[in-house]
Design a protein around this motif. Structure first.
Motif, mmCIF file in Angstrom:
data_model
loop_
_atom_site.group_PDB
_atom_site.id
_atom_site.type_symbol
_atom_site.label_atom_id
_atom_site.label_comp_id
_atom_site.label_asym_id
_atom_site.label_seq_id
_atom_site.Cartn_x
_atom_site.Cartn_y
_atom_site.Cartn_z
ATOM 1 N N ARG A 5 0.869 -0.896 0.235
ATOM 2 C CA ARG A 5 -0.053 -0.532 -0.701
ATOM 3 C C ARG A 5 1.134 1.068 0.127
ATOM 4 N NH1 ARG A 5 -4.904 -0.031 4.866
ATOM 5 N NH2 ARG A 5 -4.567 1.943 3.474
ATOM 6 N N VAL A 6 1.940 1.237 0.181
ATOM 7 C CA VAL A 6 3.440 2.228 0.417
ATOM 8 C C VAL A 6 3.265 2.982 -1.184
ATOM 9 C CG1 VAL A 6 5.083 3.182 0.679
ATOM 10 C CG2 VAL A 6 4.775 1.111 2.026
ATOM 11 N N LEU A 7 2.824 2.370 -2.452
ATOM 12 C CA LEU A 7 3.106 1.917 -3.353
ATOM 13 C C LEU A 7 2.255 2.706 -4.124
ATOM 14 C CD1 LEU A 7 6.026 -0.563 -4.031
ATOM 15 C CD2 LEU A 7 6.077 1.818 -3.728
ATOM 16 N N SER A 11 -0.064 4.384 -8.704
ATOM 17 C CA SER A 11 -0.632 3.128 -9.438
ATOM 18 C C SER A 11 -1.828 4.103 -10.499
ATOM 19 C CB SER A 11 -1.721 2.158 -8.735
ATOM 20 O OG SER A 11 -2.089 3.145 -7.644
ATOM 21 N N HIS A 12 -1.750 5.841 -10.310
ATOM 22 C CA HIS A 12 -2.350 6.443 -10.093
ATOM 23 C C HIS A 12 -1.631 7.019 -11.332
ATOM 24 C CE1 HIS A 12 -5.570 5.003 -7.985
ATOM 25 N NE2 HIS A 12 -5.293 5.387 -6.640
ATOM 26 N N TRP A 13 -0.537 7.362 -11.782
ATOM 27 C CA TRP A 13 0.927 7.839 -12.509
ATOM 28 C C TRP A 13 -0.072 7.984 -14.376
ATOM 29 C CZ3 TRP A 13 6.170 6.563 -10.981
ATOM 30 C CH2 TRP A 13 6.512 7.469 -10.184
ATOM 31 N N PRO A 14 0.190 9.175 -15.174
ATOM 32 C CA PRO A 14 -0.124 9.109 -16.393
ATOM 33 C C PRO A 14 0.765 8.379 -17.041
ATOM 34 C CG PRO A 14 0.472 11.047 -15.305
ATOM 35 C CD PRO A 14 0.413 9.805 -13.864
ATOM 36 N N VAL A 15 0.415 7.286 -17.193
ATOM 37 C CA VAL A 15 1.780 6.189 -17.605
ATOM 38 C C VAL A 15 0.695 4.960 -18.446
ATOM 39 C CG1 VAL A 15 3.504 6.775 -16.028
ATOM 40 C CG2 VAL A 15 2.963 5.552 -16.012
ATOM 41 N N ASN A 16 0.587 4.707 -19.159
ATOM 42 C CA ASN A 16 0.372 2.989 -19.636
ATOM 43 C C ASN A 16 0.932 1.587 -18.845
ATOM 44 O OD1 ASN A 16 -1.122 4.816 -21.959
ATOM 45 N ND2 ASN A 16 0.918 4.240 -23.238
ATOM 46 N N ALA A 255 6.158 14.567 -14.474
ATOM 47 C CA ALA A 255 6.873 13.581 -13.470
ATOM 48 C C ALA A 255 6.798 14.865 -12.029
ATOM 49 C CB ALA A 255 7.788 13.096 -13.752
ATOM 50 N N LYS A 256 7.577 16.492 -12.446
ATOM 51 C CA LYS A 256 8.371 17.295 -12.029
ATOM 52 C C LYS A 256 7.621 17.234 -10.594
ATOM 53 C CE LYS A 256 10.873 19.076 -14.925
ATOM 54 N NZ LYS A 256 11.491 20.761 -16.203
ATOM 55 N N PRO A 257 6.553 17.527 -10.611
ATOM 56 C CA PRO A 257 5.196 17.630 -9.769
ATOM 57 C C PRO A 257 5.097 16.443 -9.144
ATOM 58 C CG PRO A 257 3.916 18.513 -11.333
ATOM 59 C CD PRO A 257 5.681 18.022 -11.698
ATOM 60 N N LEU A 258 4.719 16.004 -9.689
ATOM 61 C CA LEU A 258 4.338 14.000 -8.844
ATOM 62 C C LEU A 258 4.883 13.306 -8.247
ATOM 63 C CD1 LEU A 258 1.577 12.838 -9.539
ATOM 64 C CD2 LEU A 258 2.049 12.116 -11.296
ATOM 65 N N TRP A 259 6.320 13.431 -9.014
ATOM 66 C CA TRP A 259 7.402 12.329 -8.001
ATOM 67 C C TRP A 259 7.760 12.633 -6.852
ATOM 68 C CZ3 TRP A 259 11.342 11.418 -12.321
ATOM 69 C CH2 TRP A 259 11.220 10.054 -13.024
ATOM 70 N N ALA A 260 7.514 14.542 -6.287
ATOM 71 C CA ALA A 260 7.873 14.869 -5.540
ATOM 72 C C ALA A 260 6.491 14.761 -4.419
ATOM 73 C CB ALA A 260 8.491 16.614 -5.879
ATOM 74 N N GLU A 261 5.327 14.953 -5.138
ATOM 75 C CA GLU A 261 4.195 14.417 -3.822
ATOM 76 C C GLU A 261 4.276 13.041 -3.667
ATOM 77 O OE1 GLU A 261 1.008 15.826 -7.161
ATOM 78 O OE2 GLU A 261 1.639 18.103 -6.609
ATOM 79 N N THR A 262 4.735 12.449 -4.633
ATOM 80 C CA THR A 262 4.664 10.320 -4.348
ATOM 81 C C THR A 262 5.988 10.076 -3.895
ATOM 82 O OG1 THR A 262 3.456 10.519 -6.973
ATOM 83 C CG2 THR A 262 4.597 8.322 -5.442
#
Length: 282
Positions: A5-7, A11-16, A255-262
């Motif tokens: 569940r940590v990860l 699973s909601h990233w905008p990638v295929n 990725a820039k804001p999303l990776w930091a948030e994730t």
């Protein structure tokens, strides 16, 4: 709490396709297919750096051996302080003046090992690192700086090796995860100038960097690398934590804001997971 569940945020990233894995002490978990192979881009440098450290232990050269431009050493090349460019081996700055992120420097190191070992650097890595760690789906197919393929399954094996070395002396790994030429400033690709811009031997060190792919709340001693293929691997050795994320979408504005948030969410969740397991153990 289930470690997987940590990860969940990934699973909601905008990638295929995304595959990710986490280590927390002796436990690990993953989401997606851990055996799907992805291009690593510059996460390759972590694997190559481990091979270079092995070459040092085997006596092919040492950190102070001259290599690359005049005045440059193995240490300069591994820590992006030799002055050569990303692709070009021509000097962009004098040796030791600026942290210039470079794949060319890793190619210089790989060629030096090839000459002494009388085999390709890809074969050297396979025999010395990948086979012993049973990283059977990992292959260096081109540049030692950015052209390898691997899986979450294999990179979790590599992460465990970094956290508890078996192929290298602990001293070698500790040196790799320490800052070299700490006064240097430089650009982290995609994130701009950092002053200072701490780096180890192949491993990027978070330090006090701003606008970074890791999370603001993560400790300064966080180490790892990200790749332009939409990949990253980070470790907090003192805690025994590691996270791998591989995708099929190139790094960019998504990725820039999303990776930091994730990574903020993942790091906090890892803390909660570790606290809960400690409580159960007591």
């Amino acid at each position: 709490m289930d470690l997987a569940r940590v990860l969940e945020p990934m699973s909601h990233w905008p990638v295929n396709t995304v595959s990710a894995g986490v280590i927390a002490g002796e436990e690990q978990a993953s989401i997606g297919d851990p055996d799907t192979q992805f291009e690593l881009a510059s996460v390759t440098k972590l694997l190559s750096a481990y091979g270079v450290l092995m070459a040092i232990e085997e006596g092919i050269f040492d950190l102070e051996s001259p290599l690359g431009p005049e005045g440059s050493t193995v240490r300069h090349l591994l820590s992006h302080a030799s002055g050569v460019g990303f692709h070009s081996r021509e000097l962009e700055k004098p040796v030791g003046q600026r942290r210039i992120y470079s794949s060319a420097g890793f190619e210089i190191l790989a060629e030096a090992i090839e000459q002494e070992a009388e085999m390709s650097f890809a074969e050297y890595l396979r025999l010395g690192v990948f086979e012993p760690l049973q990283m059977n789906s990992t292959h260096l197919w081109g540049s030692a700086g950015h052209e390898a393929r691997s899986t979450v399954h294999d990179l979790l094996r590599f992460s465990r090796e970094v956290l508890k070395p078996t192929l290298l002396a602990q001293e070698s790994v500790d040196t790799a995860l320490s800052i070299h030429f700490p006064e240097l400033k430089g650009i982290v690709p995609g994130y701009g100038m950092q002053n200072p811009c701490p780096w180890g031997l192949g491993f990027e060190i978070k330090g006090e960097k701003k606008k970074h792919w890791t999370a603001p709340g993560m400790p300064a001693e966080t180490v790892g690398h990200f790749g332009m293929a939409g990949t990253f691997l980070w470790l907090v050795p003192a805690k025994g934590w590691a996270v791998v994320a591989l995708t099929d979408r190139d790094f960019g504005d998504w990725a820039k804001p999303l990776w930091a948030e994730t990574n903020t969410e993942v790091y906090q969740a890892l803390g909660e997971y570790s606290a809960s397991t400690q409580t159960r153990a007591e």
